[in-house]
Write an enzyme that holds these catalytic residues in place. Structure first.
Site, mmCIF file in Angstrom:
data_model
loop_
_atom_site.group_PDB
_atom_site.id
_atom_site.type_symbol
_atom_site.label_atom_id
_atom_site.label_comp_id
_atom_site.label_asym_id
_atom_site.label_seq_id
_atom_site.Cartn_x
_atom_site.Cartn_y
_atom_site.Cartn_z
ATOM 1 N N GLU A 127 0.302 -0.988 0.381
ATOM 2 C CA GLU A 127 -0.245 -0.407 0.241
ATOM 3 C C GLU A 127 0.916 1.538 0.011
ATOM 4 O O GLU A 127 2.052 1.448 0.501
ATOM 5 C CB GLU A 127 -0.519 -0.269 1.591
ATOM 6 C CG GLU A 127 -1.936 -0.889 0.836
ATOM 7 C CD GLU A 127 -2.616 -1.098 2.770
ATOM 8 O OE1 GLU A 127 -3.678 -1.677 2.467
ATOM 9 O OE2 GLU A 127 -1.466 -1.255 3.642
ATOM 10 N N CYS A 157 3.052 8.897 0.515
ATOM 11 C CA CYS A 157 3.921 7.781 1.700
ATOM 12 C C CYS A 157 4.100 6.734 0.983
ATOM 13 O O CYS A 157 2.706 5.657 0.590
ATOM 14 C CB CYS A 157 3.001 7.270 3.442
ATOM 15 S SG CYS A 157 3.806 6.512 4.374
ATOM 16 N N CYS A 164 8.342 -6.429 7.125
ATOM 17 C CA CYS A 164 8.784 -5.909 7.675
ATOM 18 C C CYS A 164 10.101 -6.939 8.306
ATOM 19 O O CYS A 164 9.553 -7.025 9.543
ATOM 20 C CB CYS A 164 8.902 -4.455 8.468
ATOM 21 S SG CYS A 164 10.195 -3.717 8.499
ATOM 22 N N CYS A 168 9.421 -4.103 15.232
ATOM 23 C CA CYS A 168 9.237 -3.337 16.331
ATOM 24 C C CYS A 168 8.363 -3.193 16.637
ATOM 25 O O CYS A 168 6.733 -3.911 16.100
ATOM 26 C CB CYS A 168 8.907 -1.643 15.412
ATOM 27 S SG CYS A 168 10.373 -0.720 14.985
ATOM 28 N N CYS A 171 4.452 -2.364 15.991
ATOM 29 C CA CYS A 171 3.890 -1.367 14.403
ATOM 30 C C CYS A 171 3.715 -2.706 13.529
ATOM 31 O O CYS A 171 3.879 -3.778 13.786
ATOM 32 C CB CYS A 171 5.528 -1.087 13.594
ATOM 33 S SG CYS A 171 5.174 -1.258 11.852
ATOM 34 N N GLY A 213 7.948 -1.571 5.597
ATOM 35 C CA GLY A 213 9.190 -1.379 5.755
ATOM 36 C C GLY A 213 10.556 -0.668 6.060
ATOM 37 O O GLY A 213 10.269 0.273 6.355
ATOM 38 N N GLU A 214 11.498 -1.167 5.688
ATOM 39 C CA GLU A 214 12.581 -0.960 6.814
ATOM 40 C C GLU A 214 13.043 -0.275 5.221
ATOM 41 O O GLU A 214 14.386 -0.653 4.624
ATOM 42 C CB GLU A 214 13.138 -1.189 7.629
ATOM 43 C CG GLU A 214 14.680 -0.629 7.885
ATOM 44 C CD GLU A 214 14.634 0.723 8.090
ATOM 45 O OE1 GLU A 214 13.987 1.415 8.742
ATOM 46 O OE2 GLU A 214 15.269 1.519 7.564
ATOM 47 N N CYS A 388 -0.212 6.024 10.342
ATOM 48 C CA CYS A 388 1.182 5.681 10.898
ATOM 49 C C CYS A 388 1.099 3.764 11.175
ATOM 50 O O CYS A 388 0.414 3.990 12.541
ATOM 51 C CB CYS A 388 2.150 6.126 11.640
ATOM 52 S SG CYS A 388 2.424 7.749 11.083
#
Ligand code: SAH
Length: 408
Positions: A127, A157, A164, A168, A171, A213-214, A388
């Site tokens: 997304e 965004c 990911c 965390c 998240c 993702g990072e 977020c």
């Protein structure tokens, strides 16, 4: 297929050491180690296109034409590239020039936020989120100087990975681990697609790598996509309109600063002021603890007048006390920063929650009183789960998922 079934602990950061157990990206869309012909057409630089056309016995000026079709006109089907000969169009089709995916769905929030679901050919559903900007939303990139621009600004965004690995705990994206990183073609495609959903009078002004993702986990793809996006023959968005958000992968931050002379906006997810709490909520902190992170942030070659963005997700009882605000101010005192406070958005797999609004306000006031510029980021799009940390894994047919290749 249920995301539970496809997830495994091995595609996350090791919770005890913070070590990455997964390779970065290695699949059909990765660019590293490939010749220009093998790189996905949408991920090829202009120079690589020139090489490809040379190899085909075509004139180098074709490179710019095709680059423009793809990156400016958003035409991915060679049949529609009308200034090319029929024979060349056929060659391009045979060489695999095509869109890397398609839009599967668009959800629109009451506040104008649009969440676009893209289904990629090589098996990943991700997304990206279009967020109409206003000065009150507290997003870093709202530029007061350009207030009189007649166009309404939209920030996009985008996601950089399917899943990911960072793990965390607050998240949604991190809960199932990493399935694969997105190649530069897939990153750029999100920007191209989003342009189709702009309304009259709107302009895609800023780009933030803050979706799923990072982005610094597979640095090469992020770097390539930043260069492709900046190219005037294409999207033409300069690095200073782009912000890359990271969990704090120190080597990646160093490379980004060096490769773009600090021009790319950098946002760092800090979320805690001591290693005990940060490691508890962000396992990656065990690998790159706060002191190391602060050192690389001090070294980031920020241009004059630019600031780093520090993201701080406020979690009730974890990091939201006034002592935490004081510690945050001390930690950031000698850095040029602005702080985005994000009251934690609820996610399904965690009981963690946002503090009461009055605590958020008190935290912000304490930080501001210490001379730190800060905003509370307003929730946008959470009625369509686009806020977020709410971008979760979409179910996907496992047959279509191009698996990561073994660790190299
Ligand atoms: N991997 C990158 C970018 C993705 S997340 C990074 O960590 O920065 C974008 C931001 O949303 C990060 O600051 C992240 O910590 C924050 N975030 C994640 N989950 C959240 C949640 N449930 N509520 C509020 N913010 C969240």
């Amino acid at each position: 297929m249920d995301q539970q079934q496809t997830s495994s602990e091995s595609n996350k950061v090791d919770g005890s050491t913070g070590e990455l157990l997964v390779p970065s990206v290695a699949d059909a869309t990765v660019t590293r180690g490939k010749s220009p012909e093998e790189i996905h057409p949408l991920a090829r630089t202009l120079e690589e296109w020139v090489e490809v056309f040379r190899g085909m016995g075509e004139k180098p000026f074709r490179a710019k034409q095709v680059y423009r079709w793809l990156h400016q006109d958003r035409v991915f089907d060679p049949d529609q590239m009308t200034n090319l000969s029929k024979a060349l169009r056929e060659k391009l089709k045979k060489a695999g020039v095509a869109a890397p995916g398609q839009v599967a769905n668009v959800h629109e929030s009451a506040d104008g936020t649009r969440k676009i679901l893209i289904d990629f050919v090589h098996g990943a559903k991700i997304e990206c989120v279009m967020i109409p900007m206003s000065p009150d939303i507290g997003v870093d990139d709202y530029d007061e100087e350009e207030e009189d621009s007649p166009k309404k600004r939209v920030t996009l965004c985008i996601s950089t990975q399917f899943g990911c690995a960072m793990g965390c705990v607050f998240c949604a994206s991190g809960q199932s681990g990493l399935f694969r990183g997105l190649g530069a073609a897939e990153v750029v495609f999100q920007v191209l697609v989003a342009r189709d959903y702009l309304r009259p009078g709107e302009e895609l002004k800023n780009l933030v790598f803050m979706g799923m993702g990072e982005p610094l986990h597979h640095y090469e793809e992020t770097e390539r996509s930043l260069r492709l996006i900046a190219r005037p023959e294409g999207i033409g968005m300069s690095p200073r309109r782009v912000t890359v958000s990271t969990v704090g992968l120190v080597p990646g931050i160093r490379r980004l600063g060096r490769d773009f002379d600090g021009k790319v906006g950098l946002a760092v997810s800090l979320h805690a002021t001591n290693d005990a709490v940060r490691s508890e909520i962000m396992p990656m902190n065990k690998r790159y603890p706060i002191a190391e992170l602060m050192k690389v942030l001090h070294e980031y070659p920020l241009p004059p007048r630019k600031r780093l963005t520090i993201e701080y997700t406020l979690i009730k009882g974890k990091n939201d006390s006034l002592e935490d605000a004081d510690a945050l101010a001390r930690l950031l005192r000698s850095l040029r920063v602005k702080v985005n406070l994000i009251p934690m958005n609820p996610i399904e797999k965690s009981n963690l929650e946002a503090p009461e609004p009055k605590q958020v306000l008190a935290f912000r006031e304490r930080l501001a009183a210490a001379g730190i510029s800060c905003f509370v980021r307003m929730r946008k799009g959470d009625d369509v789960s686009a806020a977020c940390g709410q971008l979760a894994l979409q179910s996907i047919d496992p047959q279509r998922l191009t698996r990561r290749s073994p660790r190299s």
